[in-house]
Design an enzyme around this catalytic site. Structure first.
Site, mmCIF file in Angstrom:
data_model
loop_
_atom_site.group_PDB
_atom_site.id
_atom_site.type_symbol
_atom_site.label_atom_id
_atom_site.label_comp_id
_atom_site.label_asym_id
_atom_site.label_seq_id
_atom_site.Cartn_x
_atom_site.Cartn_y
_atom_site.Cartn_z
ATOM 1 N N TYR A 103 73.203 100.481 14.139
ATOM 2 C CA TYR A 103 71.806 100.587 13.716
ATOM 3 C C TYR A 103 71.406 102.006 13.349
ATOM 4 C CZ TYR A 103 71.213 95.842 15.442
ATOM 5 O OH TYR A 103 71.319 94.485 15.619
ATOM 6 N N ARG A 143 76.819 83.929 13.020
ATOM 7 C CA ARG A 143 77.172 84.416 14.350
ATOM 8 C C ARG A 143 76.018 84.104 15.307
ATOM 9 N NH1 ARG A 143 76.330 89.756 16.947
ATOM 10 N NH2 ARG A 143 77.603 89.674 18.834
ATOM 11 N N GLU A 187 77.896 93.749 23.228
ATOM 12 C CA GLU A 187 77.332 95.022 23.673
ATOM 13 C C GLU A 187 77.334 95.191 25.190
ATOM 14 O OE1 GLU A 187 74.360 95.614 19.826
ATOM 15 O OE2 GLU A 187 73.489 95.433 21.832
ATOM 16 N N ASN A 211 78.423 96.746 16.131
ATOM 17 C CA ASN A 211 76.984 96.661 15.869
ATOM 18 C C ASN A 211 76.466 98.070 15.631
ATOM 19 O OD1 ASN A 211 77.348 93.979 16.482
ATOM 20 N ND2 ASN A 211 76.192 94.017 18.388
ATOM 21 N N HIS A 258 75.651 86.911 25.412
ATOM 22 C CA HIS A 258 74.700 87.832 24.807
ATOM 23 C C HIS A 258 73.530 88.023 25.777
ATOM 24 C CE1 HIS A 258 73.248 89.508 20.719
ATOM 25 N NE2 HIS A 258 72.467 89.994 21.655
ATOM 26 N N GLU A 301 76.494 93.297 13.649
ATOM 27 C CA GLU A 301 75.033 93.416 13.584
ATOM 28 C C GLU A 301 74.689 94.684 12.817
ATOM 29 O OE1 GLU A 301 72.821 93.309 17.259
ATOM 30 O OE2 GLU A 301 74.020 91.637 18.043
#
Length: 458
Positions: A297, A81, A170, A295, A125, A355
């Site tokens: 985290y 990606r 995002e 994504n 991005h 991600e």
């Protein structure tokens, strides 16, 4: 932490990938006729990026991509990606196409396919052409058409060879970091602008999806970052604060895209800055998608904080938890929770974790503990292992999860943090551009080769 089951196995067609972003890894931002982006401009503005770091060289991926594809093959990745630098394709953001920029990405796509690695392209991005920022950027309503025109150039050139596309990466970060708090490019700080940018981002997303349906026939989706919000207590104030935080970060973009509506908490979050979307704007944003990328985290435990602008909510640091170098709590259960929450709220749209990764301190390779030629990074290995187990738990609960992309293939420019945070599976010596595999890369390669079976029965 997810407990390790007696056996674990992902299906043979599960996608195992890694991700990067153009400005973070490519370097050579003005090469071969490319125009500057807002991140080129932002990073060259004193005081904006830690230590004055820029993406002028980064990982030199623009020139070293054959070497990096060889690393992908070594790891056994089935997909890569990456994002396209808009201003490499359209140096002025619109109009004239730069053949050299387009040819670069055609070479990368063809080499990936030859290596048996499926390209997964993100159109945006965060690196908006500076020429479009001069016209208002994401505050200009015409940007939906600019974005669709840019996307159409790529769909015509690569749509027959690229099986997966994402419109935006995002959008919350673009609006919140770039227009609300000013810590990311273009560096504005206005609730009024954040509201406008968010709406135009989603109009642009919808316009690009419509262009794709006309020009290509594979898969297109949207990538969002989700940080699950948990109330710090059962008090009404903390629960209301948590709902505001969840709406502003997690639902502000998914609700228009997948439900054709905006979260009811948004007027409370933004007050007089909030503008209700017109029906035609919601209809444009609400396009059928082939997948959504998540994504993930960390999580946030939220308390009411009247002085925190504009949410009136603040995260509570968990004292007994492990935290990464970015200060993010390591909380794998939040990934399972997030995927299950998405399915409950939005239905069975296919999901990919696009991600997931962690920044931990890596010493210089010459000083680092190495095993079998690998830079040893036990904390990052722990993070990967536990989050892959969380993926398995989500699939076992019925979530239609089809793939996982580790962030990131390479250590890189971590935006305003500069080169101070290392997320890579592969260590990069920025002075020499030497690549060194980390222990996490070896673990990930083993996960891929065994379909996850190597993690079972611990």
């Amino acid at each position: 932490m997810p407990s390790s089951p007696a056996s674990i196995e992902f299906p043979p067609d599960f996608v195992w990938g890694a991700a990067t972003a153009a400005y973070q890894v490519e370097g050579s931002p003005l090469a071969d006729g490319a125009g500057p982006s807002i991140w080129h401009r932002f990073s060259h503005t004193p005081g904006r990026v830690r230590d004055g770091d820029t993406g002028d060289v980064a990982c030199d991926h623009y020139r070293r991509w054959p070497e990096d594809i060889a690393l992908m093959r070594q790891l056994g990745l089935t997909s890569y990606r990456f994002s396209i630098a808009w201003s490499r394709i359209l140096p002025e953001g619109r109009g004239r196409v730069n053949p050299a920029g387009l040819a670069h990405y055609e070479r990368v796509v063809d080499a990936l396919l030859e290596a048996g690695i499926a390209p997964n392209i993100t159109l945006y991005h965060w690196d908006l052409p500076a020429a479009l920022d001069d016209r208002g950027g994401w505050l200009n309503p015409d940007i939906a058409d600019w974005f669709a025109d840019y996307a159409a150039v790529l769909f015509k050139a690569l749509g027959d060879r690229v099986p997966m596309w994402a419109t935006l990466n995002e959008p919350w970060v673009v609006a919140d970091g770039g227009y609300l708090h000013g810590v990311l490019a273009p560096g504005h700080r206005s609730a009024f602008e954040a509201v406008i940018a968010a709406r135009h981002l989603m109009r642009a997303h919808g316009s690009a999806v419509l262009a794709y349906r006309t020009l290509a026939r594979q898969q297109i989706g949207l990538v969002v970052n989700i940080e699950p919000k948990y109330p710090a207590s059962d008090s009404a104030a903390d629960r209301a604060a948590t709902a505001r935080a969840d709406a502003q970060m997690n639902r502000q973009f998914l609700d228009p895209a997948l439900l054709g509506q905006t979260p009811p908490e948004m007027p409370e979050v933004y007050g007089e800055a909030w503008v209700e979307w017109r029906p035609e704007e919601l209809a444009l944003a609400h396009q059928p998608l082939d997948f959504v990328g998540i994504n993930y985290y960390t999580r946030a435990v939220v308390r009411d904080e009247p002085g925190a602008w504009p949410l009136r909510a603040a995260p509570v640091r968990q004292a007994r938890a492990m935290h990464t170098e970015t200060g993010w709590e390591v909380y794998p259960a939040g990934l399972s929770d997030t995927l299950a929450w998405f399915q409950r709220r939005y239905g069975n749209t296919p999901l990919y974790v696009t991600e997931n990764g962690s920044a931990f301190y890596d010493p210089p390779v010459a000083d680092a503990p190495c095993r079998d030629g690998l830079l040893d990074d036990p904390l990052r290995q722990h993070y990967l292992r536990e989050h892959v187990l969380a993926l398995h738990a989500a699939r076992a609960s019925g979530v239609d999860l089809r793939g996982y992309y580790a962030w990131s293939l390479l250590d890189n420019l971590e935006w305003a943090h500069g080169y101070s945070k290392r997320f890579g599976l592969v260590h990069v010596d920025y002075a020499t551009q030497q690549r060194t595999l980390k222990g996490t890369a070896a673990l990930y390669a083993k996960v891929i080769a065994t379909g996850g079976r190597c993690l079972g029965g611990r």
